[in-house]
Scaffold this motif. Structure first.
Motif, PDB file in Angstrom:
ATOM      1  N   THR A   1       0.949  -1.137   0.013  1.00  0.00           N
ATOM      2  CA  THR A   1      -0.134   0.064  -0.099  1.00  0.00           C
ATOM      3  C   THR A   1       0.988   1.138   0.091  1.00  0.00           C
ATOM      4  O   THR A   1       0.377   2.200  -0.712  1.00  0.00           O
ATOM      5  CB  THR A   1      -1.151   0.010   1.399  1.00  0.00           C
ATOM      6  OG1 THR A   1      -1.623  -1.104   1.087  1.00  0.00           O
ATOM      7  CG2 THR A   1      -2.217   1.129   1.117  1.00  0.00           C
ATOM      8  N   GLY A   2       2.035   1.130   0.500  1.00  0.00           N
ATOM      9  CA  GLY A   2       2.957   2.158   0.784  1.00  0.00           C
ATOM     10  C   GLY A   2       3.430   2.570  -0.651  1.00  0.00           C
ATOM     11  O   GLY A   2       3.788   3.991  -0.563  1.00  0.00           O
ATOM     12  N   GLU A   3       3.342   2.119  -1.671  1.00  0.00           N
ATOM     13  CA  GLU A   3       4.037   2.292  -2.863  1.00  0.00           C
ATOM     14  C   GLU A   3       3.026   3.130  -3.777  1.00  0.00           C
ATOM     15  O   GLU A   3       3.247   3.393  -4.833  1.00  0.00           O
ATOM     16  CB  GLU A   3       4.689   0.958  -3.477  1.00  0.00           C
ATOM     17  CG  GLU A   3       5.722   0.347  -2.834  1.00  0.00           C
ATOM     18  CD  GLU A   3       5.890  -1.104  -3.538  1.00  0.00           C
ATOM     19  OE1 GLU A   3       5.094  -1.564  -4.204  1.00  0.00           O
ATOM     20  OE2 GLU A   3       6.917  -1.680  -3.011  1.00  0.00           O
ATOM     21  N   LEU A   4       1.673   3.002  -3.248  1.00  0.00           N
ATOM     22  CA  LEU A   4       0.658   3.547  -4.248  1.00  0.00           C
ATOM     23  C   LEU A   4       0.654   4.993  -4.409  1.00  0.00           C
ATOM     24  O   LEU A   4       1.074   5.721  -3.215  1.00  0.00           O
ATOM     25  CB  LEU A   4      -0.897   3.063  -3.914  1.00  0.00           C
ATOM     26  CG  LEU A   4      -1.082   1.611  -3.830  1.00  0.00           C
ATOM     27  CD1 LEU A   4      -2.112   1.186  -3.106  1.00  0.00           C
ATOM     28  CD2 LEU A   4      -0.840   0.919  -5.237  1.00  0.00           C
ATOM     29  N   PRO A   5       0.357   5.871  -5.285  1.00  0.00           N
ATOM     30  CA  PRO A   5       0.145   7.340  -5.067  1.00  0.00           C
ATOM     31  C   PRO A   5      -1.051   7.777  -4.241  1.00  0.00           C
ATOM     32  O   PRO A   5      -1.840   6.895  -4.051  1.00  0.00           O
ATOM     33  CB  PRO A   5      -0.295   7.638  -6.469  1.00  0.00           C
ATOM     34  CG  PRO A   5      -0.219   6.613  -7.538  1.00  0.00           C
ATOM     35  CD  PRO A   5      -0.115   5.174  -6.641  1.00  0.00           C
ATOM     36  N   LEU A   6      -0.681   9.053  -3.614  1.00  0.00           N
ATOM     37  CA  LEU A   6      -1.735   9.418  -2.764  1.00  0.00           C
ATOM     38  C   LEU A   6      -3.220   9.451  -3.003  1.00  0.00           C
ATOM     39  O   LEU A   6      -4.004   8.950  -2.115  1.00  0.00           O
ATOM     40  CB  LEU A   6      -1.258  10.971  -2.149  1.00  0.00           C
ATOM     41  CG  LEU A   6      -1.996  11.447  -0.931  1.00  0.00           C
ATOM     42  CD1 LEU A   6      -1.850  10.644   0.280  1.00  0.00           C
ATOM     43  CD2 LEU A   6      -1.570  12.708  -0.760  1.00  0.00           C
ATOM     44  N   GLY A   7      -3.366   9.760  -4.318  1.00  0.00           N
ATOM     45  CA  GLY A   7      -4.980   9.711  -4.602  1.00  0.00           C
ATOM     46  C   GLY A   7      -5.375   8.393  -4.488  1.00  0.00           C
ATOM     47  O   GLY A   7      -6.538   8.370  -4.155  1.00  0.00           O
ATOM     48  N   ILE A   8      -4.650   7.380  -5.039  1.00  0.00           N
ATOM     49  CA  ILE A   8      -5.277   6.095  -5.236  1.00  0.00           C
ATOM     50  C   ILE A   8      -5.211   5.578  -3.564  1.00  0.00           C
ATOM     51  O   ILE A   8      -6.444   4.926  -3.402  1.00  0.00           O
ATOM     52  CB  ILE A   8      -4.162   5.165  -5.634  1.00  0.00           C
ATOM     53  CG1 ILE A   8      -3.894   5.629  -7.210  1.00  0.00           C
ATOM     54  CG2 ILE A   8      -4.444   3.872  -5.714  1.00  0.00           C
ATOM     55  CD1 ILE A   8      -5.329   5.340  -8.208  1.00  0.00           C
ATOM     56  N   LYS A   9      -4.448   6.019  -2.695  1.00  0.00           N
ATOM     57  CA  LYS A   9      -4.411   5.411  -1.310  1.00  0.00           C
ATOM     58  C   LYS A   9      -5.542   5.752  -0.598  1.00  0.00           C
ATOM     59  O   LYS A   9      -6.221   5.259   0.150  1.00  0.00           O
ATOM     60  CB  LYS A   9      -3.313   5.944  -0.557  1.00  0.00           C
ATOM     61  CG  LYS A   9      -1.874   5.102  -0.872  1.00  0.00           C
ATOM     62  CD  LYS A   9      -0.851   5.827   0.494  1.00  0.00           C
ATOM     63  CE  LYS A   9       0.425   5.803  -0.186  1.00  0.00           C
ATOM     64  NZ  LYS A   9       1.403   6.531   0.812  1.00  0.00           N
ATOM     65  N   GLN A  10      -5.998   7.350  -1.083  1.00  0.00           N
ATOM     66  CA  GLN A  10      -7.065   7.641  -0.325  1.00  0.00           C
ATOM     67  C   GLN A  10      -8.360   7.023  -1.022  1.00  0.00           C
ATOM     68  O   GLN A  10      -9.347   6.712  -0.057  1.00  0.00           O
ATOM     69  CB  GLN A  10      -7.335   9.135  -0.484  1.00  0.00           C
ATOM     70  CG  GLN A  10      -6.381   9.808   0.559  1.00  0.00           C
ATOM     71  CD  GLN A  10      -6.169  11.290   0.275  1.00  0.00           C
ATOM     72  OE1 GLN A  10      -5.796  11.524  -0.827  1.00  0.00           O
ATOM     73  NE2 GLN A  10      -6.252  12.013   1.228  1.00  0.00           N
ATOM     74  N   ARG A  11      -8.556   6.533  -2.139  1.00  0.00           N
ATOM     75  CA  ARG A  11      -9.617   5.933  -2.610  1.00  0.00           C
ATOM     76  C   ARG A  11      -9.753   4.626  -2.047  1.00  0.00           C
ATOM     77  O   ARG A  11     -10.839   3.972  -1.747  1.00  0.00           O
ATOM     78  CB  ARG A  11      -9.514   5.696  -3.899  1.00  0.00           C
ATOM     79  CG  ARG A  11      -9.655   7.093  -4.952  1.00  0.00           C
ATOM     80  CD  ARG A  11      -9.292   6.740  -6.210  1.00  0.00           C
ATOM     81  NE  ARG A  11     -10.372   6.143  -7.003  1.00  0.00           N
ATOM     82  CZ  ARG A  11     -11.507   6.757  -7.528  1.00  0.00           C
ATOM     83  NH1 ARG A  11     -11.410   8.184  -7.736  1.00  0.00           N
ATOM     84  NH2 ARG A  11     -12.569   6.250  -8.129  1.00  0.00           N
ATOM     85  N   LEU A  12      -8.384   3.722  -1.824  1.00  0.00           N
ATOM     86  CA  LEU A  12      -8.462   2.589  -0.935  1.00  0.00           C
ATOM     87  C   LEU A  12      -8.850   2.867   0.621  1.00  0.00           C
ATOM     88  O   LEU A  12      -9.850   1.991   0.910  1.00  0.00           O
ATOM     89  CB  LEU A  12      -6.999   2.138  -0.942  1.00  0.00           C
ATOM     90  CG  LEU A  12      -6.955   0.735  -0.378  1.00  0.00           C
ATOM     91  CD1 LEU A  12      -7.715  -0.342  -0.979  1.00  0.00           C
ATOM     92  CD2 LEU A  12      -5.362   0.115  -0.423  1.00  0.00           C
ATOM     93  N   ALA A  13      -8.417   3.926   1.132  1.00  0.00           N
ATOM     94  CA  ALA A  13      -8.950   4.184   2.524  1.00  0.00           C
ATOM     95  C   ALA A  13     -10.367   4.362   2.482  1.00  0.00           C
ATOM     96  O   ALA A  13     -10.922   3.784   3.399  1.00  0.00           O
ATOM     97  CB  ALA A  13      -8.199   5.152   2.990  1.00  0.00           C
ATOM     98  N   LEU A  14     -10.983   5.064   1.720  1.00  0.00           N
ATOM     99  CA  LEU A  14     -12.318   5.131   1.419  1.00  0.00           C
ATOM    100  C   LEU A  14     -13.201   3.905   1.366  1.00  0.00           C
ATOM    101  O   LEU A  14     -14.005   3.600   2.169  1.00  0.00           O
ATOM    102  CB  LEU A  14     -12.847   6.093   0.356  1.00  0.00           C
ATOM    103  CG  LEU A  14     -14.257   6.626   0.405  1.00  0.00           C
ATOM    104  CD1 LEU A  14     -14.879   7.184   1.858  1.00  0.00           C
ATOM    105  CD2 LEU A  14     -14.489   7.563  -0.894  1.00  0.00           C
ATOM    106  N   GLY A  15     -12.400   3.003   0.546  1.00  0.00           N
ATOM    107  CA  GLY A  15     -13.013   1.747   0.229  1.00  0.00           C
ATOM    108  C   GLY A  15     -13.234   0.966   1.580  1.00  0.00           C
ATOM    109  O   GLY A  15     -13.899   0.383   2.054  1.00  0.00           O
ATOM    110  N   CYS A  16     -11.923   0.886   2.351  1.00  0.00           N
ATOM    111  CA  CYS A  16     -12.004   0.100   3.556  1.00  0.00           C
ATOM    112  C   CYS A  16     -12.514   0.618   4.588  1.00  0.00           C
ATOM    113  O   CYS A  16     -13.212  -0.063   5.406  1.00  0.00           O
ATOM    114  CB  CYS A  16     -10.559   0.166   3.854  1.00  0.00           C
ATOM    115  SG  CYS A  16      -9.025  -0.883   3.137  1.00  0.00           S
TER     116      CYS A  16
END
Lengths: 367, 318
Positions: B139-154
């Motif tokens: 997860t740490g290797e993903l771009p910030l925008g994608i991380k935030q979409r993932l965080a929202l998904g979780c």
């Protein structure tokens, strides 16, 4: 407490711990290296101590005495001279640790039964080795006197026999104790870092808004490291038994039980450290600040009985002191719970106390 | 179940207050969020938005006042509150050293997503985050925008009826922000209540209703369009060759309520429309400033915010 949620935490901790391949080395290789260091390097036994001989007598008797020293295996002659000053210089330059000075009239007085004297110079700056060497030298000279003193045996003859560790090998005494130091450090450090890391990166907050309760969080943060601690005990014990051939007289199951009690303290103190540390670096420093006095006041290196009285009292609050007594008791004496119930009880009380206190502090912080 | 909140109220606060020492972070804030509403919390940093959200989600105990979430009291029934909310904060809160899939699995387990639904929920999150082919990446290797979409998904894996988002788009570029909001709309199509805080004015337009916060106080609460309509004083946009000088001149003029730079133009709020139209061009000409245009404009939310803060008698905290 919901077992499902605790399990999720435990699984996650293991995943994270071993995600970094270096952690394998830290958790499983480092303890073995520490054990090897203790087993080989930290030995209070002496062997082939460098000895400088000044033999003014130069007789068969004096040569026999020197022979008795070297034949024992404890002393090795590194130089000879006729001048006492040379022995002093050898000690000053640390070329020799022991100086043996035999006077001119040595053989004469021995023959006449007037009682001969020899001088032993010791490098007191290395007090441990010097004390041990002195003991051996005394015994060698005494035996020599009995053999050459015309057959008259001393009125009282001391016949020593060391129980539990017949060869008096310090390794048998030290190696099992290293297990204590290692699992303590592992529990302390892993627990403290695991909690502080989550606080640092903000995931602790994420956990606290989830249904996970504080008790479940604490369980999730301690159970994995208890398991690793016990695995390390097994690893170190196996190395002690099969590599160093340290005898294990007592029960392995009892040893594991004692280790579990001891781990409670390690986890508790680790958790406590996490409540006072804001960053991982701080947690790391605090861990070592706690670790050093725990080791020094445990009897691992310095016997508790030779500490000043105040410190002896302090050691009673040190879980490692009680654990080491149990470990050495199990390894060397085969002692059981009946002989050591006080230590077992104290260890449990200390562990439960510190873990309970840490948990309540931790709850207040996150709850 | 708490009796204080009627069934169609998802989140309620009554005189909610939090004091840190001598500093009042949140000062007697009251509001009610309806079920299915996207409720925006708008204000500068330090206005008390995060503190309010922390009290509502059970991370912080209120000093006084009451609150309820999903009908449960935030103090007495915090365990039930936690089961009924999703939460995502400005601090990115997934495990960087776990893979995308491992993060999803962990939060599924933590929130008791039924086992038979886990695979479907996981695939759904992977899809909305655009990570289907990167599921085994750290997860740490993903771009910030994608991380935030993932965080929202979780945060919505367990399909919570109420979702708290504390400055979720902080630090993300405008395009990703836009796409993030599209995602929020998609997620909430099923009737989820969203409680979102932001300090981006343009994001506030996405909300059904807005609460304006300043210095711990709630200074206005309404739909964005009505907030703009309620800002009654006339507003002009001036284009000049020297904006800085213009602002300084206007601020000393009688009848001018507020003058501020707005991009390269100047926005000026006045007491009287006709007087302003006559006085301002004359004054600028007198001082040698070339006026290229002066049009009355509809206030933006930023103008409304400035207006409301002035009305409430305090300067915004920066």
């Amino acid at each position: 407490m919901n077992p499902g949620r605790v399990w999720e935490m435990v699984r996650k901790e293991f995943l994270q711990l071993f995600r970094d391949p270096r952690m394998w080395r830290v958790v499983f290789i480092a303890p073995v290296i520490q054990l090897l260091v203790f087993g080989y390097a930290v030995s209070t036994d002496i062997k082939e101590t460098a000895t400088f001989v000044v033999d003014h007598s130069g007789t068969r008797a004096s040569r026999e005495l020197v022979e008795a020293f070297t034949a024992s295996g404890y002393f090795r002659v590194v130089g000879r001279s006729q001048r006492p000053a040379d022995a002093v210089r050898a000690l000053d330059r640390e070329e020799a640790l022991v100086g043996l000075v035999i006077p001119v009239d040595f053989a004469e007085r021995l023959r006449d039964g007037r009682g001969a004297a020899v001088q032993l110079l010791l490098d007191g700056s290395q007090s441990n080795t010097a004390t041990v060497a002195q003991g051996y030298a005394e015994r060698i000279v005494q035996n020599f006197g009995v053999r050459h003193g015309g057959g008259a045996a001393p009125a009282v003859d001391l016949r020593e026999r060391a129980w539990f560790n017949p060869s008096l090998a310090s390794r048998n005494y030290n190696v099992p104790a290293v297990a204590g130091a290692i699992i303590f450090l592992v529990c302390l450090l892993l627990t403290a870092l695991a909690v502080v890391r989550e606080r640092e990166i903000g995931t602790l907050e994420q956990l606290m808004v989830s249904p996970l309760t504080a008790a479940e969080l604490i369980a999730g943060k301690t159970v994995p490291f208890a398991i690793i601690g016990l695995a390390d005990v097994l690893l170190v014990t196996a190395a002690a038994l099969f590599w160093f051939r340290v005898p294990l007289v007592g029960s392995l199951a009892l040893l594991m039980f004692a280790s579990l009690l001891f781990i409670l303290s390690g986890l508790g103190i680790g958790l406590l450290i996490s409540t006072v540390s804001k960053t991982q670096q701080e947690a790391f420093m605090t861990t070592f600040l706690v670790f050093m006095p725990t080791i020094l006041l445990s009897g691992l290196m310095f016997p508790v009985s030779s500490m000043p009285e105040l410190f002896q009292w302090l050691t009673l609050a040190n879980p490692m002191r009680h654990y080491l007594e149990i470990v050495r008791g199990i390894f060397l004496k085969g002692a059981g719970v009946t002989a050591m119930w006080v230590q077992f009880l104290t260890l449990f009380a200390l562990g439960a106390g510190v873990l309970g206190f840490a948990a309540s502090r931790f709850r207040k912080q996150v709850g | 179940m708490s009796a204080q909140a009627p069934n169609d109220i998802a989140v309620a606060a009554q005189e909610l207050t939090r004091v840190f020492g001598s500093f009042t972070a949140v000062d007697r804030v009251s509001f009610a969020v309806r079920r299915g509403e996207i409720f925006g919390f708008l204000g500068p940093n330090g206005a008390g938005k995060t503190t309010t959200i922390k009290m509502l989600t059970g991370l912080l105990a209120p000093s006084s006042g009451r609150g309820s979430v999903a009908g449960y009291d935030i103090g007495a029934q915090s365990e039930m509150v936690k089961r009924n909310i999703g939460y995502m904060s400005q601090l990115f809160s997934l495990y960087a050293d776990l893979t995308v899939e491992e993060n999803i699995a962990f939060f599924s387990g933590l929130y008791h997503v039924p086992r038979e639904k886990r695979a479907a929920r996981r695939d759904w999150v992977l899809e909305v985050a655009g990570l289907t082919d990167r599921r085994t990446r750290l997860t740490g290797e993903l771009p910030l925008g994608i991380k935030q979409r993932l965080a929202l998904g979780c945060a919505v894996l367990h399909e919570p009826p109420i979702l708290f988002l504390d400055e979720p788009t902080s630090g993300v570029d405008p395009l990703s922000r836009r796409r993030f909001w599209d995602l929020i709309y998609t997620l909430t199509a099923g009737g989820t209540t969203v409680f979102v805080s932001t300090h981006y004015m343009e994001e506030a337009e996405y909300c059904h209703r807005l609460a304006l916060m300043n210095r711990g106080k709630l200074i206005a609460l309404d739909a964005p369009a009505r907030l703009r309509a309620a800002a009654t004083e006339p507003l002009f946009e001036l284009k000049t060759d020297d904006s800085l000088k213009t602002v300084k001149l206007l601020q000393r003029m009688a009848g001018v309520r507020e003058a501020a730079m707005y991009g390269r133009a100047v926005h000026v709020a006045v007491a009287d429309r006709a007087q302003a139209r006559a006085e301002i061009p004359r004054r600028l000409k007198q001082e040698g400033v070339a006026l290229h245009g002066m049009d009355e404009i509809a206030p933006s939310l930023e103008d409304v915010f400035v207006f409301r803060v002035r009305e409430a008698g305090g300067a915004p905290v920066d």
